[in-house]
Design a protein around this motif. Structure first.
Motif, PDB file in Angstrom:
ATOM      1  N   LYS A 668       0.832  -1.188   0.000  1.00 23.10           N
ATOM      2  CA  LYS A 668       0.000   0.000   0.000  1.00 23.10           C
ATOM      3  C   LYS A 668       0.876   1.251   0.000  1.00 23.10           C
ATOM      4  O   LYS A 668       1.781   1.370   0.834  1.00 23.10           O
ATOM      5  N   LEU A 669       0.597   2.146  -0.934  1.00 25.07           N
ATOM      6  CA  LEU A 669       1.329   3.406  -1.018  1.00 25.07           C
ATOM      7  C   LEU A 669       0.563   4.472  -0.226  1.00 25.07           C
ATOM      8  O   LEU A 669      -0.584   4.766  -0.558  1.00 25.07           O
ATOM      9  N   GLY A 670       1.194   5.015   0.788  1.00 25.36           N
ATOM     10  CA  GLY A 670       0.553   6.019   1.626  1.00 25.36           C
ATOM     11  C   GLY A 670       0.864   7.431   1.162  1.00 25.36           C
ATOM     12  O   GLY A 670       1.180   7.682  -0.002  1.00 25.36           O
ATOM     13  N   VAL A 671       0.806   8.372   2.101  1.00 27.80           N
ATOM     14  CA  VAL A 671       1.000   9.786   1.763  1.00 27.80           C
ATOM     15  C   VAL A 671       2.445  10.053   1.378  1.00 27.80           C
ATOM     16  O   VAL A 671       3.376   9.387   1.828  1.00 27.80           O
ATOM     17  N   CYS A 672       2.619  11.078   0.525  1.00 27.89           N
ATOM     18  CA  CYS A 672       3.960  11.529   0.142  1.00 27.89           C
ATOM     19  C   CYS A 672       3.881  13.031  -0.081  1.00 27.89           C
ATOM     20  O   CYS A 672       3.083  13.490  -0.917  1.00 27.89           O
ATOM     21  N   PRO A 673       4.633  13.847   0.629  1.00 29.70           N
ATOM     22  CA  PRO A 673       4.550  15.295   0.450  1.00 29.70           C
ATOM     23  C   PRO A 673       5.072  15.698  -0.930  1.00 29.70           C
ATOM     24  O   PRO A 673       5.904  15.002  -1.519  1.00 29.70           O
ATOM     25  N   PRO A 674       4.632  16.846  -1.444  1.00 29.69           N
ATOM     26  CA  PRO A 674       5.090  17.295  -2.770  1.00 29.69           C
ATOM     27  C   PRO A 674       6.498  17.908  -2.670  1.00 29.69           C
ATOM     28  O   PRO A 674       6.663  19.120  -2.534  1.00 29.69           O
ATOM     29  N   ILE A 675       7.503  17.061  -2.719  1.00 31.44           N
ATOM     30  CA  ILE A 675       8.885  17.528  -2.570  1.00 31.44           C
ATOM     31  C   ILE A 675       9.751  16.930  -3.666  1.00 31.44           C
ATOM     32  O   ILE A 675       9.386  15.964  -4.346  1.00 31.44           O
ATOM     33  N   LEU A 676      10.947  17.535  -3.807  1.00 27.42           N
ATOM     34  CA  LEU A 676      11.942  17.072  -4.771  1.00 27.42           C
ATOM     35  C   LEU A 676      13.128  16.497  -4.021  1.00 27.42           C
ATOM     36  O   LEU A 676      13.504  16.974  -2.961  1.00 27.42           O
ATOM     37  N   VAL A 677      13.735  15.443  -4.595  1.00 21.71           N
ATOM     38  CA  VAL A 677      14.944  14.847  -4.031  1.00 21.71           C
ATOM     39  C   VAL A 677      15.992  14.746  -5.123  1.00 21.71           C
ATOM     40  O   VAL A 677      15.670  14.522  -6.292  1.00 21.71           O
ATOM     41  N   ARG A 678      17.254  14.939  -4.744  1.00 22.28           N
ATOM     42  CA  ARG A 678      18.348  14.806  -5.710  1.00 22.28           C
ATOM     43  C   ARG A 678      18.961  13.426  -5.521  1.00 22.28           C
ATOM     44  O   ARG A 678      19.765  13.190  -4.626  1.00 22.28           O
ATOM     45  N   VAL A 679      18.549  12.505  -6.389  1.00 19.50           N
ATOM     46  CA  VAL A 679      18.966  11.108  -6.266  1.00 19.50           C
ATOM     47  C   VAL A 679      19.190  10.514  -7.659  1.00 19.50           C
ATOM     48  O   VAL A 679      18.811  11.099  -8.673  1.00 19.50           O
ATOM     49  N   ASP A 680      19.795   9.338  -7.660  1.00 17.08           N
ATOM     50  CA  ASP A 680      19.820   8.492  -8.848  1.00 17.08           C
ATOM     51  C   ASP A 680      18.534   7.669  -8.766  1.00 17.08           C
ATOM     52  O   ASP A 680      18.399   6.794  -7.900  1.00 17.08           O
ATOM     53  N   GLY A 681      17.579   7.938  -9.647  1.00 15.81           N
ATOM     54  CA  GLY A 681      16.272   7.317  -9.551  1.00 15.81           C
ATOM     55  C   GLY A 681      16.332   5.805  -9.573  1.00 15.81           C
ATOM     56  O   GLY A 681      15.636   5.129  -8.810  1.00 15.81           O
ATOM     57  N   MET A 682      17.189   5.241 -10.462  1.00 14.41           N
ATOM     58  CA  MET A 682      17.267   3.781 -10.576  1.00 14.41           C
ATOM     59  C   MET A 682      17.787   3.185  -9.272  1.00 14.41           C
ATOM     60  O   MET A 682      17.293   2.155  -8.797  1.00 14.41           O
ATOM     61  N   ARG A 683      18.808   3.848  -8.651  1.00 12.81           N
ATOM     62  CA  ARG A 683      19.389   3.312  -7.414  1.00 12.81           C
ATOM     63  C   ARG A 683      18.414   3.446  -6.245  1.00 12.81           C
ATOM     64  O   ARG A 683      18.348   2.564  -5.386  1.00 12.81           O
ATOM     65  N   LEU A 684      17.643   4.538  -6.197  1.00 16.46           N
ATOM     66  CA  LEU A 684      16.670   4.682  -5.119  1.00 16.46           C
ATOM     67  C   LEU A 684      15.596   3.610  -5.234  1.00 16.46           C
ATOM     68  O   LEU A 684      15.196   2.999  -4.229  1.00 16.46           O
ATOM     69  N   VAL A 685      15.133   3.326  -6.487  1.00 13.03           N
ATOM     70  CA  VAL A 685      14.136   2.270  -6.676  1.00 13.03           C
ATOM     71  C   VAL A 685      14.728   0.927  -6.275  1.00 13.03           C
ATOM     72  O   VAL A 685      14.050   0.069  -5.707  1.00 13.03           O
ATOM     73  N   GLN A 686      16.041   0.735  -6.552  1.00 12.17           N
ATOM     74  CA  GLN A 686      16.703  -0.516  -6.168  1.00 12.17           C
ATOM     75  C   GLN A 686      16.692  -0.679  -4.646  1.00 12.17           C
ATOM     76  O   GLN A 686      16.426  -1.767  -4.119  1.00 12.17           O
TER      77      GLN A 686
END
Length: 797
Positions: A668-686
């Motif tokens: 279940k995906l809950g709340v997520c504030p409207p913010i930006l993060v500086r990440v490597d998207g593929m590594r964060l998903v990993q």
């Protein structure tokens, strides 16, 4: 022409200036007595100006002036300088015609002096300190009567100076005498010659209960002395002196007339009727002409002294030991003016045993210590330095005990030495010290035997401990260095072995600042040899909680590092060699199991499915091993981009829902504030996939896994994955992010895995500037989280 200036450095001039300063009159306020002289001088001489001028090193200053506004003029242009340098009256009839003064600014300008006459003011020791002078703005000449009058006024003025000086000195002496009288610890009463009280100090008021006003002008003896005691003393004095002494004030003064000054104990009357024991003495007061002006009677309070003595005895009784006064006479004999009752506890003696000498105490000293004790006493007596010595005593009841003796010697007028001291029993302290010494020696040997290096410092950064292992590793011993020099002097580097540690990064320095350091990797590089160590450091605290230093323990992990390097090289080699053939095997098995190559017989289908699943697990293991290898080698590339967090969470949920379905678990995906993060998207998903797959794998069937995000600070966001599984066991918490870590390491564990997922997730998160952790209660699920830097807003379209 300017007048000549006397040489201020000459002996005569310095003495003259000293004589002037003695009168303490320079820059003093106006006084009518002096103004009368200037007015009279102006009237007698018929001049508009008259001055009393005092000449110092730089100026002439006017104590009194008539007809002139200025208070001083420079000495180098003064007429009075000529007067004080000569003898007798100095007169100038017309200054404009006198080459010494015709260009003088006091002549060419205000006050336009044409006529001057001055007589010196001469001290009794023949120094001219100034003048009495008269001035006119037109030429003239004094007659004989005026000259004589001016000189007589000058002599009278000097007498006024002397009277003023004597009055000041008398006032100072009177003030000092009054201060001494008021501050005296004894009662002081001043009387007239016939015994009437003329002054009483505060101590007398307190002692007898009368105020000064109540005693003034009353006869001393009738006010305070018992009449019967006066009568008895008068009879005794009459017999002793061979003349009749009346029972009154004469009882106190008669011995003085015979050249005897008595100090006698009396019991005087208090205002409330009680009797006060005092020690009375009387002294005559004479003036400068040796005329008798009165008497001063001193009464020292013996009751207070007795009270103090009793208090001393009470205090001495509470002191753990023996207080004493020992008199060492010039002839070598000794005596004890005072010994407290503690002598029995220390020496097993009574005060009566010490009436004649120190011998009984000396006999109690342990024979092996006697020579040293006596030598130390003699040394302290000869140099008058404090004596401090610890020695043994043979006590008749306690046996052999240790004592500590302290005393301070004072030289007396008769050449003897009086000691004030204390002797205490330190037997218990000695035993504790012996035990402490044994413990410290054991600790020292343990420290020297440790295979770890131990280094400590005090609160100021001075190195106080450097055990044998530390000396071997650094090839150096402890040196008195500033903490900022430790890193360079002891060859301290980061874990890479090439980057020097900055002073503030040294673990011991950090602990000195109050930090607790755990498992910090660093290296010691000496003569080209690199030693890898793990540092743990802590502040050292005193019993009152104040920090008094720091300590660091270094563990040698060089062998472990070498083994890890060999393991990494082996794993890297094996992983690369296995990946290609394993990929082919997995693909082939997939085609066969999918019956792409034709129908598979039923009795082989189950075996082929098992082989296919195991090959996929083996491929995942190799992928994880290769990721670890890249991270170790620093070859994994990160493409950090500023992007919204919400889409990344949605992608992670979609990628892992199929895996979760195999465990009948819902993400279940809950709340997520409207913010930006500086990440490597593929590594964060990993990273999120690792956390979600673990949560699904350990959740009971039918349960759900929550994925949500929340801001913890203005610029930090926390992404959480919460499951409802068994939680993390306490025994597994410390190594959960270690490589190949498994909560269940048995061959029959119900859940599979490589034990590398969380270790890789930790590395990836930290490379993106974040941190990873978890919260868990055994039996109530776990919540793994990662925190990342963030900022508000959305990307421009």
């Amino acid at each position: 022409m300017e007048s000549p200036k006397a040489n201020p450095k000459s002996s005569r001039e310095l003495s003259r200036l000293a004589a002037l300063l003695r009168y303490d009159i320079l820059d003093s306020p106006n006084e009518d007595a002096f103004d009368d002289f200037t007015h009279l001088a102006a009237q007698i001489c018929g001049t508009p100006i008259a001055l009393i001028s005092l000449v110092d090193a730089q100026r002439q200053w006017f104590k009194s002036r008539f007809g002139l506004d200025v208070s001083q003029t420079p000495r180098e242009i003064s007429f009075c300088t000529h007067t004080i340098e000569g003898q007798g009256l100095f007169e100038i009839n017309d200054a404009q015609q006198d080459p010494r003064f015709q260009h003088n600014p006091l002549v060419t300008g205000a006050p336009n002096i044409r006529f001057y006459a001055g007589t010196p003011l001469t001290t009794p020791d023949a120094y001219n300190i100034g003048t009495l002078c008269v001035i006119d703005s037109r030429p003239r000449q004094l007659d004989a009567i005026q000259r004589d009058a001016l000189e007589r006024l000058g002599r009278q003025l000097m007498r006024l100076f002397e009277e003023r000086l004597h009055a000041q000195r008398y006032a100072e002496q009177a003030a000092m005498q009054q201060a001494l009288l008021n501050s005296a610890a004894s009662a002081m009463l001043v009387t007239t010659t016939d015994g009437l009280i003329s002054a009483v100090n505060p101590t007398a008021e307190r002692l007898f209960g009368y105020s000064e006003a109540m005693l003034l002008d009353h006869p001393l003896t009738s006010a305070l002395f018992p009449q019967e005691a006066l009568a008895r003393r008068a009879a005794i004095l009459s017999d002793a002196l061979g003349e009749t002494v009346t029972p009154g004030f004469a009882v106190l003064t008669a011995p003085l007339f015979k050249g005897r000054r008595e100090v006698r104990e009396w019991h005087l009357r208090h205002r409330n009727g009680t009797s006060i024991p005092v020690l009375v003495s009387i002294s005559a007061i004479h003036d400068e002409y040796e005329l008798l002006r009165g008497y001063i009677v001193s009464a020292h309070d013996l009751a207070h002294q007795e009270h103090l003595q009793l208090r001393l005895q009470q205090i001495a009784a509470q002191v753990p030991g023996m207080l004493f006064q020992l008199c060492w006479h010039a002839n070598g004999q000794t005596s004890f003016p005072y010994v407290s009752e503690g002598i029995e506890a220390i020496y097993g003696l009574s005060t009566a045993d010490l009436e004649s000498s120190i011998g009984p105490i000396y006999a109690r000293v342990y024979p092996d210590d006697r020579a040293q004790v006596l030598a130390s006493i003699r040394q302290a007596a000869s140099t008058l330095t404090p004596w401090h010595f610890e020695h043994r005593i043979e006590h008749p009841r306690k046996g052999l005990i240790w004592v500590e003796a302290r005393a301070t010697p004072l030289r007396q007028a008769d050449g003897s030495v009086l000691w004030h001291g204390l002797v205490t029993d330190i037997t218990e302290r000695k035993a504790e010290q012996l035990e402490l010494d044994k413990q410290q020696e054991m600790n020292r040997r343990l420290l020297e035997a440790l295979s770890e290096a131990v280094v400590a410092c005090d609160a100021k950064g001075n190195l106080t401990l450097f055990n044998n292992t530390a000396r071997l590793w650094h090839n150096l011993d402890a040196q008195q260095l500033a903490p900022g020099d430790w890193a360079e002097y002891y060859h301290l580097y980061h874990a890479d072995g090439t980057t020097p540690l900055r002073p503030e990064e040294v673990p011991l320095m950090r602990a000195l600042r109050g930090e607790r350091i755990r498992n910090v990797e660093m290296t010691i590089v000496v003569n080209g040899h690199t030693r890898y160590v793990l540092a743990n450091a802590d502040p050292m605290l005193a019993s009152d909680g104040q920090q008094n230093g720091a300590v660091v323990v270094l563990h040698d992990i060089t062998e472990r590092k070498n083994i890890e390097k060999m393991q990494r090289e082996f794993v890297s080699t094996v992983s690369h060699e296995l990946r290609t053939p394993l990929t082919s095997i997995t693909a082939s098995l997939g085609l066969i199991c999918g019956q792409v190559m034709g129908e598979v017989p039923g009795h082989l289908q189950e075996l082929l499915d098992i082989a296919h699943q195991n090959s996929k697990h083996l491929s995942a293991l190799i992928d994880d091993l290769l990721d670890i290898d890249k991270l170790n080698a620093g070859k994994m590339r990160f493409k950090l981009e500023l992007q919204p967090l919400q889409p990344l969470l949605e992608q992670a949920r979609r990628n892992n829902q199929g895996y979760a379905n195999s465990y009948t678990v819902t993400i279940k995906l809950g709340v997520c504030p409207p913010i930006l993060v500086r990440v490597d998207g593929m590594r964060l998903v990993q990273v999120l996939s690792n956390l979600l797959s673990n949560a699904a794998k350990f959740s009971p069937p039918g349960e759900s896994v929550d994925l949500f995000a929340e801001r913890v600070t203005e610029n930090r966001v926390r992404i959480s994955v919460r499951d409802r599984g068994p939680g993390i066991a306490d025994s597994f918490r410390d190594r959960i992010f270690s490589r190949f870590a498994q909560a269940d390491s048995s061959d029959t564990r119900p859940q599979g895995g490589t034990g590398l997922g969380l270790a890789i997730s930790k590395e990836l998160t930290e490379h993106m500037g974040g941190q990873i952790g978890f919260d868990s209660t055994p039996g109530a699920g776990a919540c793994f989280w990662i925190e990342l830097p963030c900022q508000s807003g959305s990307l421009p379209r």
